[in-house]
Design an enzyme around this catalytic site. Structure first.
Site, PDB file in Angstrom:
ATOM      1  N   HIS A 199       7.500  -9.397  -8.041  1.00 51.36           N
ATOM      2  CA  HIS A 199       6.988  -8.127  -8.087  1.00 51.36           C
ATOM      3  C   HIS A 199       7.304  -7.602  -6.663  1.00 51.36           C
ATOM      4  CE1 HIS A 199       3.824  -4.826  -8.620  1.00 51.36           C
ATOM      5  NE2 HIS A 199       3.708  -4.787  -7.536  1.00 51.36           N
ATOM      6  N   CYS A 232       2.062   2.677  -0.402  1.00 51.83           N
ATOM      7  CA  CYS A 232       1.670   1.315  -0.045  1.00 51.83           C
ATOM      8  C   CYS A 232       0.340   1.509   0.737  1.00 51.83           C
ATOM      9  CB  CYS A 232       2.644   0.682   1.012  1.00 51.83           C
ATOM     10  SG  CYS A 232       2.311  -0.860   1.712  1.00 51.83           S
ATOM     11  N   ASN A 279       6.203   0.396  -4.853  1.00 53.04           N
ATOM     12  CA  ASN A 279       6.775  -0.680  -5.931  1.00 53.04           C
ATOM     13  C   ASN A 279       8.407  -0.050  -5.787  1.00 53.04           C
ATOM     14  OD1 ASN A 279       4.756  -1.860  -7.186  1.00 53.04           O
ATOM     15  ND2 ASN A 279       4.086   0.188  -7.500  1.00 53.04           N
ATOM     16  N   ARG A 299       0.170   1.902 -14.167  1.00 51.72           N
ATOM     17  CA  ARG A 299      -0.961   1.175 -13.351  1.00 51.72           C
ATOM     18  C   ARG A 299      -0.773   0.866 -11.929  1.00 51.72           C
ATOM     19  NH1 ARG A 299      -2.656  -2.389  -9.756  1.00 51.72           N
ATOM     20  NH2 ARG A 299      -1.034  -3.812 -10.605  1.00 51.72           N
ATOM     21  N   ASP A 300       0.127   0.133 -11.617  1.00 52.62           N
ATOM     22  CA  ASP A 300       0.287  -0.173 -10.138  1.00 52.62           C
ATOM     23  C   ASP A 300       0.508   1.294  -9.274  1.00 52.62           C
ATOM     24  OD1 ASP A 300       0.445  -1.455  -7.638  1.00 52.62           O
ATOM     25  OD2 ASP A 300       2.163  -2.572  -8.037  1.00 52.62           O
ATOM     26  N   HIS A 342       8.422  -5.041  -3.715  1.00 50.03           N
ATOM     27  CA  HIS A 342       7.937  -3.795  -2.972  1.00 50.03           C
ATOM     28  C   HIS A 342       8.998  -3.292  -1.958  1.00 50.03           C
ATOM     29  CE1 HIS A 342       3.488  -2.397  -3.781  1.00 50.03           C
ATOM     30  NE2 HIS A 342       3.853  -3.050  -4.773  1.00 50.03           N
TER      31      HIS A 342
HETATM   32 ZN    ZN Z   1       3.100  -3.199  -6.506  1.00 49.39          ZN
END
Ligand code: ZN
Length: 324
Positions: A214, A247, A256, A22-23, A216
């Site tokens: 989460h 990003c 991520n 997803r991300d 990054h």
């Molecule tokens: Zn993320």
């Protein structure tokens, strides 16, 4: 003067949620086919990871990469014990996620007004009202209602984000029934000291709410921040296979934190993840071929450190090809 630090009191085990499908894919220019996404998720499910973020129920015009999430859910073979989750921006998305059979459904909003407006085009207050409606639908269907707060550690528009505001949003989400909260360093602005300050504040003010980090890596501090979180007792982390994602606010910067790099660091430290690292590296290699560009992850290039890892696989094992 050197002295023994808190590294001697780390948790023995952590749990990692894989957010690549997803991300990660959401921020890639190449749009994978439904079959390729299913192959990626199937590969990841074989690694031992217990939670996979499958997709998002958002408008396909806004995020074309996620247009086929319902079909992905319909066609993946579910492995028992794995939570297959989705994120949703509104009630319609939540209804679609429930119909598709998502095990957990996550809402997202930002800790800064400007980022929230830029991301979902509404105020934080309106997002919270929306979250209340989503919570009702999701909990009514007996699904896990989860929430992520973005830009907790810094906003690309507003800079520092007041911790009190983050805690207030968190309290409101918990009142709505959020089973867990994820704190996002959405644009990679966190540093280890801030990470500890934020998670210690959560431990003090919302001690019963499980929180996930989460991280990054836009500015290279991803794993340092993970270690900082670990030191204050955080045991739930998000990561993305191959480090995919990028990003949106810093073209070319990593997004991520890479799952293989995170798992490799944990395993070398003697911290269990339940993930088979050679298998995970094989998933990243397959993904790299599909996306057609070099992935930001480092372990995929350097290999696993030269000894038998916790999965019992010799170093050469990470070179083997596993079909997915
Ligand atoms: Zn993320």
């Amino acid at each position: 003067m050197l002295r023994a630090g808190p590294l001697s009191h780390l948790p023995a085990r952590v749990s990692i949620r894989e957010v690549g499908p997803r991300d990660g894919l959401q921020n890639e220019d190449v749009i994978l086919s439904t079959a390729q996404k299913i192959a990626l998720i199937t590969c990841l499910a074989e690694t031992g990871v217990r939670h996979i973020e499958v997709g998002a129920f958002v408008h396909p015009r806004v995020v074309p990469q996620m247009a086929d999430t319902a079909e992905v859910f319909a066609r993946i073979e579910r492995k028992p014990g794995i939570v297959y989750s989705a994120i949703v921006p509104n009630v319609k998305g939540a209804q679609r996620a429930i119909a598709a059979g998502a095990d957990a459904i996550q809402v997202f909003l930002s800790a800064s007004e400007s980022h929230n407006r830029s991301n979902v085009n509404m105020s934080i207050e309106d997002s919270l009202r929306q979250a209340a409606e989503i919570a009702q639908v999701v909990r009514g269907a007996g699904k896990l209602f989860d929430a992520v707060i973005s830009v907790v550690f810094g906003c690309p528009f507003e800079g520092d984000v007041p911790l009190e505001r983050v805690l207030e949003i968190a309290r409101r989400l918990v009142d709505l029934g959020a089973a867990r909260l994820t704190l996002g360093d959405t644009t990679g602005m966190a540093h280890p000291r801030l990470v500890q300050e934020v998670f210690l504040a959560f431990a003090e003010h919302l001690p019963r709410v499980p929180v996930r980090f989460h991280p990054h890596s836009a500015r290279g501090a991803g794993l340092a921040n993970v270690l900082a979180a670990l030191e204050v007792g955080v045991t739930r982390f998000d990561a993305s296979v191959g480090g995919i994602g990028g990003c949106p606010f810093a073209p070319g910067a990593p997004g991520n934190v890479c799952t293989e790099d995170m798992v490799h660091m944990f395993h070398e430290m003697g911290i269990e993840t339940g993930i088979d690292l050679p298998r995970l590296i094989a998933c990243a290699r397959n993904l790299e071929a599909l996306l057609g560009h070099e992935l930001p992850g480092q372990t995929i290039k350097a290999g696993i450190c030269g000894h038998l890892g916790p999965s019992g696989q010799p170093r050469a094992a990470d070179q083997r090809a596993v079909s997915a």
